[in-house]
Structure formats: C-alpha cells, structure tokens
Design a protein around this motif. Structure first.
Motif, PDB file in Angstrom:
ATOM      1  N   PRO A 173     -32.195  76.211  -2.815  1.00  0.00           N
ATOM      2  CA  PRO A 173     -32.366  75.519  -4.083  1.00  0.00           C
ATOM      3  C   PRO A 173     -32.537  76.505  -5.226  1.00  0.00           C
ATOM      4  O   PRO A 173     -33.204  77.527  -5.087  1.00  0.00           O
ATOM      5  CB  PRO A 173     -33.621  74.682  -3.882  1.00  0.00           C
ATOM      6  N   ARG A 190     -33.859  75.667  -8.186  1.00  0.00           N
ATOM      7  CA  ARG A 190     -35.139  75.356  -8.829  1.00  0.00           C
ATOM      8  C   ARG A 190     -36.042  74.612  -7.846  1.00  0.00           C
ATOM      9  O   ARG A 190     -35.562  73.928  -6.939  1.00  0.00           O
ATOM     10  CB  ARG A 190     -34.915  74.448 -10.050  1.00  0.00           C
ATOM     11  N   LYS A 191     -37.329  74.734  -8.073  1.00  0.00           N
ATOM     12  CA  LYS A 191     -38.294  74.000  -7.265  1.00  0.00           C
ATOM     13  C   LYS A 191     -38.207  72.507  -7.607  1.00  0.00           C
ATOM     14  O   LYS A 191     -38.143  72.144  -8.772  1.00  0.00           O
ATOM     15  CB  LYS A 191     -39.708  74.501  -7.562  1.00  0.00           C
ATOM     16  N   THR A 192     -38.195  71.656  -6.564  1.00  0.00           N
ATOM     17  CA  THR A 192     -38.186  70.218  -6.776  1.00  0.00           C
ATOM     18  C   THR A 192     -39.588  69.791  -7.203  1.00  0.00           C
ATOM     19  O   THR A 192     -40.566  70.089  -6.522  1.00  0.00           O
ATOM     20  CB  THR A 192     -37.796  69.475  -5.492  1.00  0.00           C
ATOM     21  N   SER A 193     -39.676  69.087  -8.323  1.00  0.00           N
ATOM     22  CA  SER A 193     -40.975  68.683  -8.845  1.00  0.00           C
ATOM     23  C   SER A 193     -41.600  67.610  -7.964  1.00  0.00           C
ATOM     24  O   SER A 193     -40.912  66.912  -7.211  1.00  0.00           O
ATOM     25  CB  SER A 193     -40.847  68.153 -10.270  1.00  0.00           C
ATOM     26  N   LYS A 194     -42.909  67.451  -8.078  1.00  0.00           N
ATOM     27  CA  LYS A 194     -43.618  66.438  -7.298  1.00  0.00           C
ATOM     28  C   LYS A 194     -43.147  65.035  -7.670  1.00  0.00           C
ATOM     29  O   LYS A 194     -43.022  64.160  -6.819  1.00  0.00           O
ATOM     30  CB  LYS A 194     -45.121  66.549  -7.541  1.00  0.00           C
ATOM     31  N   THR A 195     -42.878  64.833  -8.934  1.00  0.00           N
ATOM     32  CA  THR A 195     -42.412  63.520  -9.392  1.00  0.00           C
ATOM     33  C   THR A 195     -41.073  63.169  -8.776  1.00  0.00           C
ATOM     34  O   THR A 195     -40.876  62.062  -8.259  1.00  0.00           O
ATOM     35  CB  THR A 195     -42.288  63.520 -10.922  1.00  0.00           C
ATOM     36  N   ARG A 196     -40.128  64.095  -8.814  1.00  0.00           N
ATOM     37  CA  ARG A 196     -38.798  63.851  -8.254  1.00  0.00           C
ATOM     38  C   ARG A 196     -38.884  63.637  -6.738  1.00  0.00           C
ATOM     39  O   ARG A 196     -38.227  62.755  -6.187  1.00  0.00           O
ATOM     40  CB  ARG A 196     -37.883  65.023  -8.585  1.00  0.00           C
ATOM     41  N   ARG A 197     -39.704  64.441  -6.082  1.00  0.00           N
ATOM     42  CA  ARG A 197     -39.883  64.301  -4.633  1.00  0.00           C
ATOM     43  C   ARG A 197     -40.463  62.929  -4.298  1.00  0.00           C
ATOM     44  O   ARG A 197     -39.996  62.247  -3.394  1.00  0.00           O
ATOM     45  CB  ARG A 197     -40.823  65.399  -4.144  1.00  0.00           C
ATOM     46  N   LYS A 238     -40.392  60.177  -6.104  1.00  0.00           N
ATOM     47  CA  LYS A 238     -39.440  59.107  -6.424  1.00  0.00           C
ATOM     48  C   LYS A 238     -38.478  58.884  -5.254  1.00  0.00           C
ATOM     49  O   LYS A 238     -38.112  57.762  -4.940  1.00  0.00           O
ATOM     50  CB  LYS A 238     -38.623  59.465  -7.664  1.00  0.00           C
ATOM     51  N   ARG A 239     -38.066  59.954  -4.620  1.00  0.00           N
ATOM     52  CA  ARG A 239     -37.156  59.853  -3.486  1.00  0.00           C
ATOM     53  C   ARG A 239     -37.838  59.172  -2.304  1.00  0.00           C
ATOM     54  O   ARG A 239     -37.205  58.455  -1.531  1.00  0.00           O
ATOM     55  CB  ARG A 239     -36.683  61.248  -3.085  1.00  0.00           C
TER      56      ARG A 239
END
Length: 64
Positions: free
Chosen positions: A4, A6-13, A15-16
C-alpha cells in the motif's frame, strides 16, 4: 508483491467492516420431542440423540 502506498485510515477500514454482522442463530422445534435445537444439528433428549425427528443414537443400547 504489492504494497500500500498510504496507510488505510481507521474510518475507511471501519466503513468496509460495517457489513460483517453477527446474526442470531435459527432455532427449530422438533415435532417429535418438542425440544428446541439449532437447524441441521443433532441433539440429545432423554438419553437419545435425535436428528430430523428420528433417533440416531440410543445411549442405553450403545452402553450395553
């Protein structure tokens, strides 16, 4: 191997992961014994194992 950028944000994680939900198990009632049990599972009732309304294992016969 892909990495990756960029680091995947907590919000995006999170939401998934909203679609991963725990569901209540379905409970069936046996027409023969009236015992509540999980669907597609054998269960013990008074020393006998039942599956789909029929005796599969009788504990008294199996011990003797």
């Amino acid at each position: 191997m892909a990495h990756p950028k960029r680091k995947t944000s907590k919000t995006r994680r999170d939401k998934r992961r909203t679609h991963y939900k725990a569901e209540a198990a379905q409970i069936a009632t046996c027409p023969v014994t009236g015992e509540a049990h999980l669907y597609h599972r054998a269960y013990w009732h008074e020393g006998k194992m039942y599956y789909r309304g029929q005796v599969v294992i009788d504990k008294q016969i199996a011990v003797a």
